[in-house]
Design a protein around this motif. Structure first.
Motif, short mmCIF file in Angstrom:
data_model
loop_
_atom_site.label_atom_id
_atom_site.label_comp_id
_atom_site.label_asym_id
_atom_site.label_seq_id
_atom_site.Cartn_x
_atom_site.Cartn_y
_atom_site.Cartn_z
N GLY A 20 1.54 17.61 -5.26
CA GLY A 20 1.59 18.14 -6.61
C GLY A 20 1.85 17.10 -7.68
N LEU A 21 2.20 15.88 -7.29
CA LEU A 21 2.45 14.81 -8.25
C LEU A 21 1.12 14.15 -8.60
N GLU A 22 0.62 14.45 -9.78
CA GLU A 22 -0.74 14.03 -10.15
C GLU A 22 -0.75 12.91 -11.18
N ASP A 23 0.41 12.38 -11.52
CA ASP A 23 0.47 11.25 -12.45
C ASP A 23 -0.40 10.11 -11.92
N GLU A 24 -1.16 9.48 -12.81
CA GLU A 24 -2.12 8.45 -12.39
C GLU A 24 -1.45 7.31 -11.64
N THR A 25 -0.25 6.93 -12.09
CA THR A 25 0.45 5.81 -11.46
C THR A 25 1.03 6.19 -10.11
N PHE A 26 1.53 7.41 -9.98
CA PHE A 26 2.33 7.76 -8.81
C PHE A 26 1.65 8.71 -7.82
N ALA A 27 0.47 9.21 -8.13
CA ALA A 27 -0.21 10.09 -7.19
C ALA A 27 -0.41 9.38 -5.85
N LYS A 28 -0.03 10.04 -4.79
CA LYS A 28 -0.15 9.53 -3.41
C LYS A 28 0.46 8.12 -3.27
N SER A 29 1.59 7.92 -3.92
CA SER A 29 2.25 6.61 -3.87
C SER A 29 3.45 6.63 -2.94
N VAL A 30 3.82 5.43 -2.50
CA VAL A 30 5.09 5.20 -1.82
C VAL A 30 5.86 4.20 -2.67
N VAL A 31 7.05 4.57 -3.08
CA VAL A 31 7.88 3.71 -3.91
C VAL A 31 9.08 3.24 -3.09
N TYR A 32 9.28 1.93 -3.06
CA TYR A 32 10.50 1.39 -2.45
C TYR A 32 11.56 1.33 -3.54
N VAL A 33 12.69 2.00 -3.32
CA VAL A 33 13.76 2.07 -4.32
C VAL A 33 14.69 0.86 -4.15
N CYS A 34 14.66 -0.02 -5.15
CA CYS A 34 15.51 -1.22 -5.13
C CYS A 34 16.94 -0.91 -5.55
N GLU A 35 17.10 0.02 -6.47
CA GLU A 35 18.44 0.40 -6.91
C GLU A 35 18.44 1.83 -7.41
N HIS A 36 19.50 2.55 -7.08
CA HIS A 36 19.69 3.92 -7.57
C HIS A 36 21.17 4.13 -7.81
N SER A 37 21.51 4.54 -8.99
CA SER A 37 22.90 4.80 -9.34
C SER A 37 22.93 5.92 -10.37
N GLU A 38 24.13 6.22 -10.88
CA GLU A 38 24.23 7.27 -11.90
C GLU A 38 23.51 6.88 -13.19
N ARG A 39 23.20 5.60 -13.36
CA ARG A 39 22.50 5.15 -14.57
C ARG A 39 20.99 5.34 -14.47
N GLY A 40 20.48 5.53 -13.27
CA GLY A 40 19.05 5.69 -13.09
C GLY A 40 18.59 4.98 -11.83
N ALA A 41 17.29 4.70 -11.76
CA ALA A 41 16.72 4.10 -10.55
C ALA A 41 15.62 3.13 -10.93
N LEU A 42 15.39 2.17 -10.03
CA LEU A 42 14.35 1.16 -10.19
C LEU A 42 13.68 0.96 -8.84
N GLY A 43 12.34 0.89 -8.84
CA GLY A 43 11.64 0.69 -7.58
C GLY A 43 10.28 0.07 -7.79
N LEU A 44 9.61 -0.22 -6.68
CA LEU A 44 8.27 -0.81 -6.68
C LEU A 44 7.33 0.06 -5.87
N VAL A 45 6.19 0.41 -6.45
CA VAL A 45 5.15 1.08 -5.67
C VAL A 45 4.58 0.06 -4.68
N ILE A 46 4.52 0.41 -3.41
CA ILE A 46 4.13 -0.57 -2.38
C ILE A 46 2.75 -0.32 -1.80
N ASN A 47 2.01 0.65 -2.35
CA ASN A 47 0.71 0.96 -1.73
C ASN A 47 -0.42 1.12 -2.75
N LYS A 48 -0.27 0.49 -3.92
CA LYS A 48 -1.33 0.53 -4.93
C LYS A 48 -1.77 -0.90 -5.27
#
Length: 232
Positions: A20-48
């Motif tokens: 159901g995630l149809e965003d152009e950047t994230f559709a059928k993506s795998v994201v490696y999460v480098c950091e996640h905290s109460e402030r938010g999250a940061l990651g890298l898509v590893i399959n585009k």
């Protein structure tokens, strides 16, 4: 944010996009999460993959590449933020710094990385880094629990260019970011599956197979899913 959502820490996990995630950047993506905290999250898509190979990227920054294993590897599209900047995900390279040694600062970076831009990048990396009693050998690096680092300074490229540097490497242009509570909201909306990261998926699996391989970590195949399935 609820107490339950505040307790979630997806650092060193994969986010696997639901159908159901149809965003152009994230559709059928795998994201490696480098950091996640109460402030938010940061990651890298590893399959585009993008249009550049690693050899092409090194040519663009006027460096040779003496790592035959990396020549034809694709440079990935890591996300929509800072798409002009390179982000290098790699095995941890610990520096055993003596107490008397000073940390490397922006003045020690290559000349084209110096000045205000380098200082800003170093501050960003420091702010994003997990607290650790170890120090990377590179100037601007986020230390990730789980044995990886994400480096934004050019010194890691210079090491790779002479045939040295970390053994396992993934390079992306751009990264993905979520503000406070944003990722938790997307999880509640069934946009993502989550699973602990497997380095073999990141470094040893062909790009086009990473989505299915990440799914298999949950015992799933993509055909089994619909947009109504909840997250793990």
């Amino acid at each position: 944010m609820t107490a339950d959502s505040a307790s979630i820490n997806l650092t060193h996990h994969f986010l696997i996009a639901m159908p159901g995630l149809e965003d152009e950047t994230f559709a059928k993506s795998v994201v490696y999460v480098c950091e996640h905290s109460e402030r938010g999250a940061l990651g890298l898509v590893i399959n585009k993959p993008g249009e550049l190979s690693m050899k092409g990227l090194f040519d663009k920054v006027d460096l040779p590449l003496h790592r035959q294993d990396l020549m034809n590897a694709p440079v990935l599209q890591g996300g929509p933020v800072h798409t002009e900047r390179g982000f290098v995900l790699h095995d941890a390279m610990w520096a055993q710094a003596a107490a008397s040694e000073s940390p490397q600062d922006a003045s020690q970076l290559p000349s084209d990385e110096g000045g205000e831009a380098a200082q800003e990048a170093a501050k960003e990396a420091a702010a994003l880094s997990a607290v650790s009693d170890k120090e990377s050998v590179y100037a601007s690096t986020m230390i990730i629990p789980g044995g990886l680092e994400m480096t934004t300074s050019k010194d890691v490229l210079e090491a790779l260019s002479i045939g040295a540097g970390p053994k396992r490497v993934l390079i992306s242009l751009g990264y993905s970011a979520w503000g406070e509570g944003q990722l938790e909201s997307e999880l509640a909306e069934n946009s993502w599956l989550t699973v602990g990261a497997d380095m073999a998926v990141i470094f040893d699996t062909p790009v086009e197979q990473r989505y299915e391989r990440a799914m298999k970590l949950l015992g799933l195949e993509s055909w089994m899913l619909s947009s109504e399935v909840g997250h793990s």
